[in-house]
Scaffold this active site. Structure first.
Site, PDB file in Angstrom:
ATOM      1  N   GLU A 257       0.919  -1.171  -0.090  1.00  0.00           N
ATOM      2  CA  GLU A 257      -0.118   0.062  -0.007  1.00  0.00           C
ATOM      3  C   GLU A 257       0.792   1.158  -0.017  1.00  0.00           C
ATOM      4  O   GLU A 257       2.161   1.167   0.458  1.00  0.00           O
ATOM      5  CB  GLU A 257      -0.825   0.036   1.159  1.00  0.00           C
ATOM      6  CG  GLU A 257      -1.874  -1.224   1.303  1.00  0.00           C
ATOM      7  CD  GLU A 257      -2.332  -1.071   2.726  1.00  0.00           C
ATOM      8  OE1 GLU A 257      -2.218  -0.203   3.644  1.00  0.00           O
ATOM      9  OE2 GLU A 257      -3.000  -2.197   2.871  1.00  0.00           O
ATOM     10  N   LYS A 259       2.725   4.572   1.411  1.00  0.00           N
ATOM     11  CA  LYS A 259       2.549   5.121   2.657  1.00  0.00           C
ATOM     12  C   LYS A 259       2.352   6.702   2.487  1.00  0.00           C
ATOM     13  O   LYS A 259       3.211   7.455   1.971  1.00  0.00           O
ATOM     14  CB  LYS A 259       3.851   4.624   3.225  1.00  0.00           C
ATOM     15  CG  LYS A 259       4.202   5.315   4.577  1.00  0.00           C
ATOM     16  CD  LYS A 259       5.710   4.864   5.233  1.00  0.00           C
ATOM     17  CE  LYS A 259       5.779   4.747   6.746  1.00  0.00           C
ATOM     18  NZ  LYS A 259       5.525   6.418   7.286  1.00  0.00           N
ATOM     19  N   ARG A 264      -1.500   9.712  11.674  1.00  0.00           N
ATOM     20  CA  ARG A 264      -2.635   8.283  11.585  1.00  0.00           C
ATOM     21  C   ARG A 264      -3.667   8.627  12.574  1.00  0.00           C
ATOM     22  O   ARG A 264      -3.777   9.513  13.702  1.00  0.00           O
ATOM     23  CB  ARG A 264      -1.742   7.256  12.454  1.00  0.00           C
ATOM     24  CG  ARG A 264      -2.373   5.978  12.756  1.00  0.00           C
ATOM     25  CD  ARG A 264      -1.340   5.070  13.162  1.00  0.00           C
ATOM     26  NE  ARG A 264      -1.732   3.568  13.200  1.00  0.00           N
ATOM     27  CZ  ARG A 264      -0.925   2.662  13.159  1.00  0.00           C
ATOM     28  NH1 ARG A 264       0.387   2.886  13.178  1.00  0.00           N
ATOM     29  NH2 ARG A 264      -1.382   1.398  13.308  1.00  0.00           N
ATOM     30  N   PHE A 349      -6.748   2.037   6.268  1.00  0.00           N
ATOM     31  CA  PHE A 349      -5.999   0.831   5.660  1.00  0.00           C
ATOM     32  C   PHE A 349      -6.064  -0.353   6.774  1.00  0.00           C
ATOM     33  O   PHE A 349      -5.518  -1.252   6.403  1.00  0.00           O
ATOM     34  CB  PHE A 349      -4.307   1.155   5.688  1.00  0.00           C
ATOM     35  CG  PHE A 349      -3.632   2.010   6.891  1.00  0.00           C
ATOM     36  CD1 PHE A 349      -3.701   1.187   8.017  1.00  0.00           C
ATOM     37  CD2 PHE A 349      -3.270   3.257   6.871  1.00  0.00           C
ATOM     38  CE1 PHE A 349      -3.175   1.706   9.221  1.00  0.00           C
ATOM     39  CE2 PHE A 349      -2.953   3.771   8.064  1.00  0.00           C
ATOM     40  CZ  PHE A 349      -2.770   3.129   8.921  1.00  0.00           C
TER      41      PHE A 349
HETATM   42  P1  AMP Z   1       6.620   5.284  10.832  1.00  0.00           P
HETATM   43  O1  AMP Z   1       5.669   6.410  11.789  1.00  0.00           O
HETATM   44  O2  AMP Z   1       7.518   6.019   9.657  1.00  0.00           O
HETATM   45  O3  AMP Z   1       7.235   4.319  11.744  1.00  0.00           O
HETATM   46  O4  AMP Z   1       5.664   4.435   9.887  1.00  0.00           O
HETATM   47  C1  AMP Z   1       4.496   4.100  10.512  1.00  0.00           C
HETATM   48  C2  AMP Z   1       3.347   4.901  10.115  1.00  0.00           C
HETATM   49  O5  AMP Z   1       2.950   5.087   8.656  1.00  0.00           O
HETATM   50  C3  AMP Z   1       1.999   4.513  10.618  1.00  0.00           C
HETATM   51  O6  AMP Z   1       1.873   4.822  11.905  1.00  0.00           O
HETATM   52  C4  AMP Z   1       1.131   5.220   9.724  1.00  0.00           C
HETATM   53  O7  AMP Z   1       0.793   6.546  10.457  1.00  0.00           O
HETATM   54  C5  AMP Z   1       1.737   5.498   8.537  1.00  0.00           C
HETATM   55  N1  AMP Z   1       1.170   4.907   7.450  1.00  0.00           N
HETATM   56  C6  AMP Z   1       0.998   5.687   6.249  1.00  0.00           C
HETATM   57  N2  AMP Z   1       0.407   4.880   5.090  1.00  0.00           N
HETATM   58  C7  AMP Z   1      -0.016   3.697   5.872  1.00  0.00           C
HETATM   59  C8  AMP Z   1      -0.525   2.349   5.358  1.00  0.00           C
HETATM   60  N3  AMP Z   1      -1.069   2.245   4.152  1.00  0.00           N
HETATM   61  N4  AMP Z   1      -0.483   1.385   6.101  1.00  0.00           N
HETATM   62  C9  AMP Z   1      -0.322   1.635   7.562  1.00  0.00           C
HETATM   63  N5  AMP Z   1       0.434   2.611   7.980  1.00  0.00           N
HETATM   64  C10 AMP Z   1       0.634   3.921   7.032  1.00  0.00           C
END
Ligand code: AMP
Length: 588
Positions: A257, A259, A264, A349
């Site tokens: 998917e 990102k 979130r 998602f």
């Molecule tokens: P990170 O904050 O860099 O560790 O990445 C994880 C975060 O990516 C999650 O907490 C979500 O806020 C975000 N995210 C964006 N797109 C998605 C997706 N398709 N599925 C899950 N998380 C996503």
């Protein structure tokens, strides 16, 4: 339990910052607690009267508390404030004033005092009452309720109770410490910590979990399911060095998917009631009226808990707006205006709960099918994130490049047979982000620990550099990883200064482990996303320290503030830093 007994424990907890001792003291407290009060005690030791996600804040300013202290012991507000300025702590001030007032006979030590005074529940209920006053006359109601409560308490209880509405009860007790202590109290060891944590991940409510545990034991805990209205601790993603490794790990087929680079959100729908929680499980419903309306009009479910990424989006040009724009929606003022100027869409998602059922144990495939039913194509606000089922490294790269050229952050790869892992990092989800330069596969979420005073141009802002750290999950503490001075705009320096002033403390906080000393310390609260060239070993920092050498970030620069998005305990952990350190060598 009498509150005075709890206050004795506050004294013991305050006297140490060693984690094992804290766990030990807390477990003794829990053993001595009445089952009906265990939940309240869990909130009170963290200076609260409700789980952290409930917007119930005691929130009394210094001058209001000073007024209450003065009224209780026959002093003017100004006298109390003068005393407080010389002591630097309102609790100590109040304690001394109550002792003096006993001598002066302003309040008599009544029979209640000798019998130990009010119960924990009675004090809790009064504090809750203070938190709930609203509307006209609130200030007076809060002041007089607190003054009356203080009059009925012994000096040691007063010292601690006063710090609760001020938000300055800093015993350094994080959630993992409470969970270890609960297990220790019941089993004599840490055996049940994972079961307790599982229940906590599903409800985010330690008081509730503790009560179930003490009333119904391990069986009661394992029967806890998700509940609409109680936020679920979010599943987290792992990192991997390259697409080939991902394919090896994920098997034949997996989901990919985009990102999205927004924030979130966890949406709880219960009939016509909607609640929206942020990444760190703060209730943000009032800030996102457009999303709430979207959920009510577009989501086809009676009850549901869904997750997605909210992002500011221009429907005419179909362009995503950069994070800096999206983040403006997190302000708590001018909500209607900002919502109009920067409408949000949510890319759903995942779905964790549907029409009365916890579906976190279902596989990604099953949950995705349900999500597609609940979030129909063609929705304007609550849309479904695109998902492709792919199987090769090449497909990963192609989709990744597409996503990046659409202005997105990269990809999320998801295992098809995985359940939803509340609160957990695991290889169920793998994130693939654009790396701007250097060898690091990802940014690091750091916690602001201290500030170095500004020199030269930066003196205007009062900040020259920041001491930042990461979370040491084994010791439930924060350890230093670098000094950050670049990547901040003038505006950000100013912003840091404002935030730091609010969080400034006079001593190194109990949960901070550091070998170096900044100009001043701050409460570990704010998370900053930091980019660095690489992770090196350093004798200066305490992150992952072994034999006097820890990890450090080389050439760190600020990417963005994650204020109110992540809790400090959700920052990058020492074990992740260790993995990132090892990944560097694999990427070469
Ligand atoms: P990170 O904050 O860099 O560790 O990445 C994880 C975060 O990516 C999650 O907490 C979500 O806020 C975000 N995210 C964006 N797109 C998605 C997706 N398709 N599925 C899950 N998380 C996503």
């Amino acid at each position: 339990m009498k509150f005075s007994k709890l206050a004795e424990y506050y004294e013991k907890l305050e006297a140490t910052s060693k984690r094992l001792e804290l766990v030990d003291i807390l477990s003794k407290l829990f053993k001595e607690s009445d089952t009906s009060e265990i939940g309240k005690i869990c909130y009170l030791i963290q200076g609260r009267v409700a789980p952290f996600f409930e917007p119930i804040e005691l929130g009394m300013a210094e001058s209001m508390v000073a007024q209450a202290v003065g009224r209780a012991y026959g002093h003017s507000k100004d006298e109390v404030i003068k005393h407080y300025r010389s002591k630097g702590n309102m609790g100590l001030t109040a304690q001394q004033l109550v002792l003096k007032s006993h001598l002066r006979g302003v309040i008599r030590k009544n029979r209640d005092h000798f019998e130990g005074g009010l119960s924990v529940s009675a004090v809790f209920d009064e504090l809750l009452k203070i938190a709930k006053f609203s509307g006209a006359g609130t200030v007076e109601q809060k002041v007089s309720t607190l003054a009356n409560l203080l009059k009925k308490l012994d000096p040691v209880s007063v010292k601690h109770v006063v710090n609760i509405p001020l938000g300055t009860l800093r015993l350094g007790i994080g959630d993992p410490t409470v969970m270890d202590a609960l297990s220790l109290a019941k089993t004599g060891g840490k055996k049940l910590r994972p079961v307790i944590e599982d229940a906590y991940n599903k409800t985010s409510d330690l008081g509730f979990v503790a009560e179930v545990f003490f009333k119904k034991g391990q069986k009661g805990l394992s029967e806890i399911k998700l509940m609409v209205g109680k936020p679920v601790r979010p599943a987290l993603a792992e990192r991997m060095p390259n697409a080939e490794e991902v394919v090896k790990r994920m098997g034949d087929k997996f989901a990919a998917e985009p990102k999205f680079d927004g924030f979130r959100v966890q949406v709880h729908k219960n009939g016509d009631k909607v609640e929206i929680f942020s990444r760190n499980l703060e209730d943000m419903t009032h800030s996102f009226p457009d999303l709430a309306e979207g959920v009510l009009g577009e989501v086809k479910a009676k009850t549901a808990i869904m997750e997605g990424e909210a992002i500011a989006y221009n429907p005419e040009t179909e362009e995503f707006l950069p994070f800096q724009e999206t983040t403006k929606r997190r302000r708590k003022y001018k909500i209607a205006e900002t919502a109009k100027a920067l409408p949000l869409v949510m890319f759903a998602f995942d779905i964790l709960y549907l029409n009365g059922k916890d579906i976190t144990e279902e596989t990604e495939i099953v949950r995705r099918k349900l999500l597609e039913k609940v979030v129909p194509k063609g929705n304007a606000t609550i849309r479904i994130a695109e998902q492709r089922i792919i199987s090769t490294a090449r497909e990963i790269s192609e989709f990744f490049n597409e996503a990046v050229s659409d202005g997105l952050e990269g990809l999320m790869i998801k295992k098809l047979d995985s359940p939803y892992k509340a609160g957990g990092r695991g290889f169920h989800w793998i994130k693939f982000k654009r790396a701007s330069s250097g060898d690091l596969a990802d940014t690091v979420d750091c916690v602001l620990l201290g500030v170095y005073a500004g020199k030269g141009k930066r003196t205007v802002f009062g900040v020259g550099g920041l001491l930042v750290g990461v979370y040491d999950e084994k010791n439930d503490s924060f350890v230093t990883i670098c000094r950050l001075g670049t990547g901040l705009t003038d505006e950000e320096f100013k912003q840091v200064h404002e935030i730091a002033q609010k969080l400034k403390v006079s001593h190194q906080p109990a949960r901070v482990n550091s070998k170096i000393e900044p100009s001043y310390w701050v409460e570990p609260k704010v998370v900053l996303e930091v980019y660095a060239d690489e992770i090196t070993k350093s004798p200066i920092h305490t992150a992952g320290e072994a034999d006097g050498v820890g990890f450090a970030l080389r050439f760190p620069r600020l990417v963005k503030f994650r204020e109110s998005e992540k809790r400090p305990e959700d920052s990058t952990t020492v074990s992740e830093i260790k993995k990132l350190y090892e990944l560097q060598f694999k990427r070469k």
